[in-house]
Scaffold this active site. Sequence first.
Site, PDB file in Angstrom:
ATOM      1  N   THR A  13     -11.584   2.139 -57.300  1.00 19.48           N
ATOM      2  CA  THR A  13     -10.397   1.739 -58.058  1.00 19.48           C
ATOM      3  C   THR A  13     -10.113   0.260 -57.807  1.00 19.48           C
ATOM      4  O   THR A  13     -10.156  -0.196 -56.663  1.00 19.48           O
ATOM      5  CB  THR A  13      -9.166   2.575 -57.670  1.00 19.48           C
ATOM      6  OG1 THR A  13      -9.434   3.959 -57.945  1.00 19.48           O
ATOM      7  CG2 THR A  13      -7.940   2.152 -58.465  1.00 19.48           C
ATOM      8  N   PHE A  36      -7.433  -2.801 -57.904  1.00 14.62           N
ATOM      9  CA  PHE A  36      -5.998  -3.057 -57.818  1.00 14.62           C
ATOM     10  C   PHE A  36      -5.743  -4.551 -58.009  1.00 14.62           C
ATOM     11  O   PHE A  36      -6.557  -5.381 -57.593  1.00 14.62           O
ATOM     12  CB  PHE A  36      -5.449  -2.644 -56.449  1.00 14.62           C
ATOM     13  CG  PHE A  36      -5.521  -1.164 -56.164  1.00 14.62           C
ATOM     14  CD1 PHE A  36      -4.391  -0.363 -56.273  1.00 14.62           C
ATOM     15  CD2 PHE A  36      -6.705  -0.569 -55.763  1.00 14.62           C
ATOM     16  CE1 PHE A  36      -4.441   0.994 -56.002  1.00 14.62           C
ATOM     17  CE2 PHE A  36      -6.779   0.792 -55.485  1.00 14.62           C
ATOM     18  CZ  PHE A  36      -5.649   1.576 -55.610  1.00 14.62           C
TER      19      PHE A  36
END
Length: 283
Positions: free
Chosen positions: A231, A233
Amino acid sequence: MGVNTHLAMMPMPMPVATIPDPNSASPGELYNMTHAALTITDLAPPPMHGSNLRVAYQGVPGAYSEAAACKAYNNGTGGGSCEPIPCDQFEVAFQSVELWLADRAVLPVENSLGGSIHRNYDLLLSHRLHIVGEVQLPVRHCLLALPGVEIRDLTRVISHPQALAQCEHTLTSLGLITVSREAVDDTAGAAQFIAAKNLRDTAAIASARAAQIYGLHILAEGIQDDPSNVTRFVMLAREPIVPRTDRPFKTSIVFAHEESTGALFKVLSAFAFRNINLTKIES
């Protein structure tokens, strides 16, 4: 946006304010003493070099977003450390920085399997924060339950919808074909719910840190179907950083335009005519 760092502020000498004696002050001085306007620095002074950075994230302690916040700002380059501030919604994390309740925010914008998180792109348009860096976090899911609970005792597995989807094949291989799946708001919240309700027939898909925080046992570790689950960010602040020339920087631009024929083409042509390469487009 591509540099996982933050600018360290050098300590500045504090100004010395001379406060008049109320017994001998003139009427004008008394008025200024009792009616001085509060500034934003009166509410929450910015962190100095070596102090904790208050970093907002969405979720509860043990969330992957908390791990990303600590990875982004707990690297020792600023001499301080990260103080994670949990927020129940993405928008609350934006607002906490704008209202000086937090110094930074770290929020997900893209998962290598699930794709873009469009809600946060929309929030970038409606809030006046700047992207000052990014951090990529490998996602390592675990199957968690209360101590003493075994896989054969389970009748339900709960987690965020993406986490459930990312572990489906592994859950099946563990013999959980007939066990129901139930979606909740976030992974760490699922672990918190099991601990709070003392659910001995339910397991959560969450991080190993969530197991430590909520006193759960790890039944299986690394249960994501794809080991390359990552992921991305973004790190948000009230003030932008000025890119230097000694290393490459990534620039992100968020904008809105009126509905018209060829509007997107006209926007993109501004980059093409200047030989500016784009790595990603979201529309």
